[in-house]
Design an enzyme around this catalytic site. Structure first.
Site, PDB file in Angstrom:
ATOM      1  N   GLY A 276      14.004 -11.131  -0.136  1.00 32.72           N
ATOM      2  CA  GLY A 276      13.383 -11.443  -1.418  1.00 32.72           C
ATOM      3  C   GLY A 276      14.296 -12.053  -2.452  1.00 32.72           C
TER       4      GLY A 276
ATOM      5  N   GLU B  62      10.839  -5.350  11.612  1.00 29.01           N
ATOM      6  CA  GLU B  62      10.439  -4.247  10.740  1.00 29.01           C
ATOM      7  C   GLU B  62       9.181  -3.599  11.333  1.00 29.01           C
ATOM      8  OE1 GLU B  62       8.559  -5.039   6.920  1.00 29.01           O
ATOM      9  OE2 GLU B  62       9.815  -3.510   6.006  1.00 29.01           O
TER      10      GLU B  62
ATOM     11  N   CYS C 199      10.024   0.278   2.360  1.00 31.31           N
ATOM     12  CA  CYS C 199      10.646  -1.026   2.641  1.00 31.31           C
ATOM     13  C   CYS C 199      12.147  -0.925   2.842  1.00 31.31           C
ATOM     14  CB  CYS C 199      10.352  -1.986   1.507  1.00 31.31           C
ATOM     15  SG  CYS C 199      10.759  -1.287  -0.094  1.00 31.31           S
TER      16      CYS C 199
ATOM     17  N   GLU D  22       9.626  -8.831  -3.607  1.00 33.93           N
ATOM     18  CA  GLU D  22      10.171  -7.574  -3.058  1.00 33.93           C
ATOM     19  C   GLU D  22       9.612  -7.420  -1.649  1.00 33.93           C
ATOM     20  OE1 GLU D  22      12.348  -5.634  -4.170  1.00 33.93           O
ATOM     21  OE2 GLU D  22      12.514  -6.212  -6.262  1.00 33.93           O
TER      22      GLU D  22
ATOM     23  N   LYS E 207      18.892 -12.332   1.101  1.00 40.12           N
ATOM     24  CA  LYS E 207      18.433 -13.098   2.270  1.00 40.12           C
ATOM     25  C   LYS E 207      16.889 -13.081   2.340  1.00 40.12           C
ATOM     26  CE  LYS E 207      21.243 -11.076   5.436  1.00 40.12           C
ATOM     27  NZ  LYS E 207      22.044 -10.934   6.666  1.00 40.12           N
TER      28      LYS E 207
ATOM     29  N   PRO F 272      -3.917  -4.596  -6.472  1.00 37.00           N
ATOM     30  CA  PRO F 272      -3.372  -3.644  -5.498  1.00 37.00           C
ATOM     31  C   PRO F 272      -3.638  -4.119  -4.073  1.00 37.00           C
ATOM     32  CG  PRO F 272      -4.988  -2.592  -6.984  1.00 37.00           C
ATOM     33  CD  PRO F 272      -5.118  -4.078  -7.159  1.00 37.00           C
ATOM     34  N   SER F 273      -2.981  -3.477  -3.128  1.00 40.87           N
ATOM     35  CA  SER F 273      -3.326  -3.703  -1.722  1.00 40.87           C
ATOM     36  C   SER F 273      -4.763  -3.243  -1.501  1.00 40.87           C
ATOM     37  CB  SER F 273      -2.388  -2.899  -0.835  1.00 40.87           C
ATOM     38  OG  SER F 273      -2.940  -2.801   0.463  1.00 40.87           O
TER      39      SER F 273
ATOM     40  N   THR G  43       4.172 -12.718   4.012  1.00 39.27           N
ATOM     41  CA  THR G  43       3.352 -12.996   2.824  1.00 39.27           C
ATOM     42  C   THR G  43       4.238 -13.541   1.708  1.00 39.27           C
ATOM     43  OG1 THR G  43       1.887 -11.186   3.443  1.00 39.27           O
ATOM     44  CG2 THR G  43       1.733 -11.942   1.180  1.00 39.27           C
TER      45      THR G  43
ATOM     46  N   GLY H 265      10.274  -7.040   2.900  1.00 40.83           N
ATOM     47  CA  GLY H 265      10.640  -6.008   3.869  1.00 40.83           C
ATOM     48  C   GLY H 265      12.118  -5.988   4.215  1.00 40.83           C
TER      49      GLY H 265
ATOM     50  N   GLU I  95      13.925  -5.589  -9.472  1.00 43.29           N
ATOM     51  CA  GLU I  95      13.095  -4.718 -10.287  1.00 43.29           C
ATOM     52  C   GLU I  95      13.992  -3.625 -10.866  1.00 43.29           C
ATOM     53  OE1 GLU I  95       9.605  -3.853  -7.585  1.00 43.29           O
ATOM     54  OE2 GLU I  95       8.659  -5.222  -9.009  1.00 43.29           O
TER      55      GLU I  95
ATOM     56  N   TRP J 118       0.780  -1.228   0.000  1.00 46.75           N
ATOM     57  CA  TRP J 118       0.000   0.000   0.000  1.00 46.75           C
ATOM     58  C   TRP J 118       0.808   1.272   0.000  1.00 46.75           C
ATOM     59  CZ3 TRP J 118       1.942   1.556   4.505  1.00 46.75           C
ATOM     60  CH2 TRP J 118       2.186   0.588   5.492  1.00 46.75           C
ATOM     61  N   ASN J 119       2.143   1.148   0.102  1.00 44.63           N
ATOM     62  CA  ASN J 119       2.889   2.394   0.300  1.00 44.63           C
ATOM     63  C   ASN J 119       3.166   3.175  -0.985  1.00 44.63           C
ATOM     64  OD1 ASN J 119       4.632   0.396  -0.533  1.00 44.63           O
ATOM     65  ND2 ASN J 119       6.285   0.979   0.853  1.00 44.63           N
TER      66      ASN J 119
HETATM   67  P1  NDP Z   1       1.398  -7.597   2.962  1.00 45.87           P
HETATM   68  O1  NDP Z   1       2.429  -8.652   2.864  1.00 45.87           O
HETATM   69  O2  NDP Z   1       0.433  -7.646   4.070  1.00 45.87           O
HETATM   70  O3  NDP Z   1       0.540  -7.541   1.616  1.00 45.87           O
HETATM   71  C1  NDP Z   1       1.133  -7.406   0.344  1.00 45.87           C
HETATM   72  C2  NDP Z   1       0.125  -7.784  -0.724  1.00 45.87           C
HETATM   73  O4  NDP Z   1      -0.052  -9.214  -0.745  1.00 45.87           O
HETATM   74  C3  NDP Z   1      -1.273  -7.201  -0.496  1.00 45.87           C
HETATM   75  O5  NDP Z   1      -1.831  -6.852  -1.762  1.00 45.87           O
HETATM   76  C4  NDP Z   1      -1.993  -8.364   0.153  1.00 45.87           C
HETATM   77  O6  NDP Z   1      -3.388  -8.275   0.035  1.00 45.87           O
HETATM   78  C5  NDP Z   1      -1.429  -9.534  -0.639  1.00 45.87           C
HETATM   79  N1  NDP Z   1      -1.549 -10.843   0.010  1.00 45.87           N
HETATM   80  C6  NDP Z   1      -1.647 -11.119   1.333  1.00 45.87           C
HETATM   81  N2  NDP Z   1      -1.681 -12.462   1.520  1.00 45.87           N
HETATM   82  C7  NDP Z   1      -1.611 -13.051   0.299  1.00 45.87           C
HETATM   83  C8  NDP Z   1      -1.599 -14.404  -0.186  1.00 45.87           C
HETATM   84  N3  NDP Z   1      -1.645 -15.445   0.652  1.00 45.87           N
HETATM   85  N4  NDP Z   1      -1.514 -14.619  -1.517  1.00 45.87           N
HETATM   86  C9  NDP Z   1      -1.421 -13.586  -2.377  1.00 45.87           C
HETATM   87  N5  NDP Z   1      -1.431 -12.280  -1.990  1.00 45.87           N
HETATM   88  C10 NDP Z   1      -1.520 -12.010  -0.672  1.00 45.87           C
HETATM   89  O7  NDP Z   1       2.214  -6.228   2.949  1.00 45.87           O
HETATM   90  P2  NDP Z   1       1.682  -4.755   3.170  1.00 45.87           P
HETATM   91  O8  NDP Z   1       0.659  -4.427   2.135  1.00 45.87           O
HETATM   92  O9  NDP Z   1       1.328  -4.597   4.609  1.00 45.87           O
HETATM   93  O10 NDP Z   1       2.997  -3.895   2.820  1.00 45.87           O
HETATM   94  C11 NDP Z   1       4.031  -3.673   3.736  1.00 45.87           C
HETATM   95  C12 NDP Z   1       5.166  -4.621   3.486  1.00 45.87           C
HETATM   96  O11 NDP Z   1       5.618  -4.518   2.146  1.00 45.87           O
HETATM   97  C13 NDP Z   1       6.365  -4.294   4.345  1.00 45.87           C
HETATM   98  O12 NDP Z   1       6.926  -5.472   4.879  1.00 45.87           O
HETATM   99  C14 NDP Z   1       7.336  -3.667   3.361  1.00 45.87           C
HETATM  100  O13 NDP Z   1       8.676  -3.770   3.741  1.00 45.87           O
HETATM  101  C15 NDP Z   1       7.030  -4.395   2.109  1.00 45.87           C
HETATM  102  N6  NDP Z   1       7.458  -3.628   0.951  1.00 45.87           N
HETATM  103  C16 NDP Z   1       8.518  -4.074   0.197  1.00 45.87           C
HETATM  104  C17 NDP Z   1       8.990  -3.322  -0.861  1.00 45.87           C
HETATM  105  C18 NDP Z   1      10.116  -3.800  -1.717  1.00 45.87           C
HETATM  106  O14 NDP Z   1      10.192  -3.379  -2.870  1.00 45.87           O
HETATM  107  N7  NDP Z   1      11.014  -4.654  -1.246  1.00 45.87           N
HETATM  108  C19 NDP Z   1       8.391  -2.019  -1.182  1.00 45.87           C
HETATM  109  C20 NDP Z   1       7.266  -1.680  -0.366  1.00 45.87           C
HETATM  110  C21 NDP Z   1       6.828  -2.458   0.678  1.00 45.87           C
HETATM  111  P3  NDP Z   1      -4.227  -7.423   1.098  1.00 45.87           P
HETATM  112  O15 NDP Z   1      -3.286  -6.740   2.022  1.00 45.87           O
HETATM  113  O16 NDP Z   1      -4.947  -6.458   0.244  1.00 45.87           O
HETATM  114  O17 NDP Z   1      -5.076  -8.392   1.809  1.00 45.87           O
END
Ligand code: NDP
Length: 481
Positions: free
Chosen positions: A451, A378, A281, A247, A448, A174-175, A229, A249, A455, A149-150
Site C-alpha cells: 500500500g 496471503e 492484515c 491499506e 511495496k 463498509p464491506s 482491489t 494485505g 493511518e 470486513w475484519n
Molecule cells: P477486498 O479487497 O475484497 O474488499 C475491500 C473493500 O473494497 C470492500 O468494501 C469491497 O466491497 C470494496 N471493493 C471491491 N472492489 C472494488 C472496486 N473495484 N472499487 C471500489 N471498491 C471495491 O478485501 P476484503 O474485504 O476481502 O478484506 C481482506 C483484505 O483486506 C485482505 O487482503 C487484508 O490483508 C486486507 N486488509 C488490510 C488492512 C490494512 O490496514 N493494511 C487491514 C485489514 C484488511 P465488497 O467486498 O463489499 O464487494
C-alpha cells in the site's frame, strides 16, 4: 442495538428497499441477523450531495470545535463499548473477548487522538528577507472510505477521525460482509454534534465504492482491502488525480532467533496468526524459527494451540471463533489442502470443525519452504507456516523475498541484532519482541505492494490535508522591462 436502516446520510438513517438485498449472517451459526439493501443510484447521489454540501461549513468551524465533536463521540463509544462490541461480534463472528478490547475502544482512541490535535493543525511562516510566506493546511474535500470486513468499527473510525479533524467530510462504504458497525459510528458522531452530511455511510458491493471514487465530487479515497482491489482503486483514483491511501494485505515475516524468550515468542506467533481467526492484515504468517529451537518451539506451540477455547463468540470464555463467512472458510480450507499437497508437515489442526458456522481449526504447518503456496500467498485465515533458518543474513534475505511489505517482527534477546534486523526488513510496521500492537499514536501502513500512505498518528494528517502556500510581497514589483 442494531442500526434502524441500511444507510446513514445527511445526519439520519435512510432506507431504499429498491437496492439489492444483502442479508447479514452471524458467522457462528449461519443465521440471518439483519437485512440491508445496497445503495441505489438515488442513495449514492444523496450521500454525494450531503457530503459536498456539508464540507465548506464543517471546514470553516474552528479546529477546537471539530475536535470537541470527535472527543464527545469517543466518550459515547466508550460508554457503549459493551453493546458496540456485541454488534461487532454479530457482524464479524470475532469473540466478544476480543471485540471488548480491540474495536470500539480502538475507534474511540482514534476519535480522541484526532479530536485532540484538530485545534493545533496549521501551517508555517517563512521569513524571506523583507518578504515572507506562509502555508495553510487545508482539507482535501469529500473523502471516500472503503472498508474490509475484519475490523468494521475500527476501520470506519481510523479513516473518519483524521478526515473530519482536518475539515473534510466522508462517505464510508463498509464491506458488504459486515455492514452494521459503521452505521453506529455515524449515529454516534451525529449524537456528538457532527453536522448533517459530515459523515455518511452507504452500503453495497464493489460497484458502489467504484461509483464514489469515479464521481468528480470526491477528492480522496482511503481503502482497506486486498492488494488486488487496491490496484484497481488506486488506478481509478490516479486517472482522476485524486489523493489515495491504500491499506492492503501482507505476508509478513516473524523471525525468532534461538536466544529469544521461548514462551514470549510462542505467544507472539499465536497472536500473529490466530487472533480474529487469522483475519488480520498485519499477521506474521511466515514464522521463521532458528534451527536450534525449532522442535522446542513447535512442541510448545502445539501444546498451547490445543488449549484454544473454540466456541460461540458471544461467550466471554471463547478465544477462537469462526471465520467471517463460508466463502472465506472455503478459501482457507483450499490453502490447507495446498499445504498438504505441497508436503508441508501438518503439526496441528487442518480441518473444518464439525459444528454450525464457519469454523476451521487453528492450523500449524512446519517444514514449510519459501516456494510453497502457503508461504507465498496471503491466506487471511488461521494458518501458520513455520519455516526454518540458520543465519541472520539468510533470514533477512528470505523475509524480504515477497512483493508485500506490511509488517514484520523479530524475537531475540540481542538488542543490536534486533535493531539490525528490523532496519533490514522492508515493511511499514515492525515489532521487536512483540506483535500486532497498533496504538493510534504510531503510524500504520505498508511498503511495496502492501500500500501507500499511513493511518494513525500525526502522519495521517498528511494524507487528509494539503498545503496552500502564500507568498507575501512587501515591496514594489521590479520587472525586466
Ligand atoms: P477486498 O479487497 O475484497 O474488499 C475491500 C473493500 O473494497 C470492500 O468494501 C469491497 O466491497 C470494496 N471493493 C471491491 N472492489 C472494488 C472496486 N473495484 N472499487 C471500489 N471498491 C471495491 O478485501 P476484503 O474485504 O476481502 O478484506 C481482506 C483484505 O483486506 C485482505 O487482503 C487484508 O490483508 C486486507 N486488509 C488490510 C488492512 C490494512 O490496514 N493494511 C487491514 C485489514 C484488511 P465488497 O467486498 O463489499 O464487494
Amino acid at each position: 442495538m442494531q442500526p434502524t436502516a441500511s444507510h446513514f446520510v445527511n445526519g439520519k438513517y435512510l432506507e431504499d428497499t429498491d437496492g439489492t438485498p444483502m442479508p447479514v449472517i452471524f458467522p457462528a451459526t449461519g443465521e440471518e441477523i439483519a437485512m440491508v439493501h445496497a445503495a441505489t443510484p438515488a442513495v449514492v447521489e444523496a450521500a454525494l450531495a450531503a457530503a459536498t454540501a456539508a464540507q465548506a461549513e464543517w471546514a470553516a468551524m474552528m479546529g477546537v470545535e471539530r475536535g470537541r465533536v470527535l472527543r464527545r463521540a469517543a466518550d459515547i463509544m466508550r460508554e457503549r463499548n459493551q453493546e458496540l462490541s456485541e454488534l461487532e461480534t454479530l457482524d464479524t463472528g470475532k469473540p466478544i473477548q476480543e471485540t471488548l478490547v480491540a474495536d470500539a475502544t480502538s475507534a474511540a482512541d482514534a476519535l480522541e487522538y484526532f479530536g485532540g490535535i484538530a485545534a493545533s493543525l496549521g501551517g508555517e511562516h517563512m521569513q524571506l528577507g523583507g518578504d515572507w510566506a506562509y502555508t495553510m493546511r487545508v482539507p482535501l474535500g469529500v473523502c471516500v472510505g472503503i472498508g474490509a470486513w475484519n475490523y468494521p468499527t475500527q476501520i470506519a473510525a481510523w479513516k473518519g477521525a483524521p478526515a473530519l479533524a482536518c475539515g473534510n467530510t466522508m462517505i464510508f462504504k463498509p464491506s458488504e460482509q459486515t455492514p452494521l458497525c459503521a452505521l453506529k459510528v455515524a449515529e454516534i458522531l451525529v449524537e456528538a454534534g457532527a453536522p448533517a452530511g459530515v459523515y455518511n455511510v452507504i452500503q453495497g458491493a464493489g460497484e458502489v465504492g467504484r461509483a464514489l471514487v469515479e464521481d468528480p465530487r470526491t477528492d480522496k479515497v482511503s481503502l482497506t482491502g486486498s492488494a488486488a482491489t487496491g490496484k484497481k482503486v488506486y488506478a481509478s483514483a490516479a486517472a482522476r488525480m485524486k489523493h489515495a491511501t491504500m491499506e492492503l494485505g501482507g505476508k509478513s515475516p516473524l523471525v525468532i532467533f534461538d536466544d529469544a524468550d521461548l514462551e514470549s515468542a510462542v505467544s507472539g506467533a499465536i497472536n500473529a496468526n490466530f487472533y480474529a481467526s487469522g483475519q488480520v492484515c498485519s499477521n506474521g504468517t511466515r514464522v521463521f524459527v532458528q534451527k536450534g529451537i525449532k522442535e522446542d518451539f513447535l512442541a510448545q506451540l502445539k501444546e498451547r494451540t490445543a488449549k484454544a477455547v473454540i466456541g460461540d463468540p458471544r461467550d466471554e470464555a471463547t478465544n477462537f471463533g469462526p471465520m467471517v463467512s463460508e466463502e472465506q472458510l472455503a478459501i482457507t480450507c483450499s490453502y490447507i489442502e495446498k499445504g498438504l499437497e505441497e508436503r508441508a508437515r501438518l503439526v496441528h489442526g487442518g480441518k473444518r470443525i464439525d459444528r454450525p458456522g464457519a469454523y476451521v481449526e487453528p492450523t500449524i504447518f512446519a517444514d514449510v519452504t519459501d516456494d510453497m503456496t502457503i508461504a507465498r500467498e496471503e491466506i487471511f485465515g488461521p494458518v501458520m507456516s513455520v519455516l526454518d533458518f540458520e543465519t541472520e543474513e539468510e533470514v533477512v534475505e528470505r523475509a524480504n523475498a515477497t512483493d508485500l511489505g506490511l509488517s514484520g517482527a523479530v524475537f531475540t534477546a540481542d538488542l543490536t541484532r534486533a535493531h539490525r534486523v528490523v532496519h533490514a526488513i522492508d515493511a511499514g510496521s515492525l515489532w521487536i519482541n512483540q506483535y500486532n500492537l497498533t496504538p493510534v499514536e504510531v503510524p500504520f501502513g505498508g511498503m511495496k505492494g502492501s500500500g501507500v500512505g499511513r493511518e494513525n498518528s500525526r502522519a495521517a494528517i498528511e494524507h487528509y490535508s494539503q498545503l496552500k502556500t502564500v507568498y507575501v510581497g512587501m515591496s514594489p514589483v521590479e520587472a525586466a522591462f
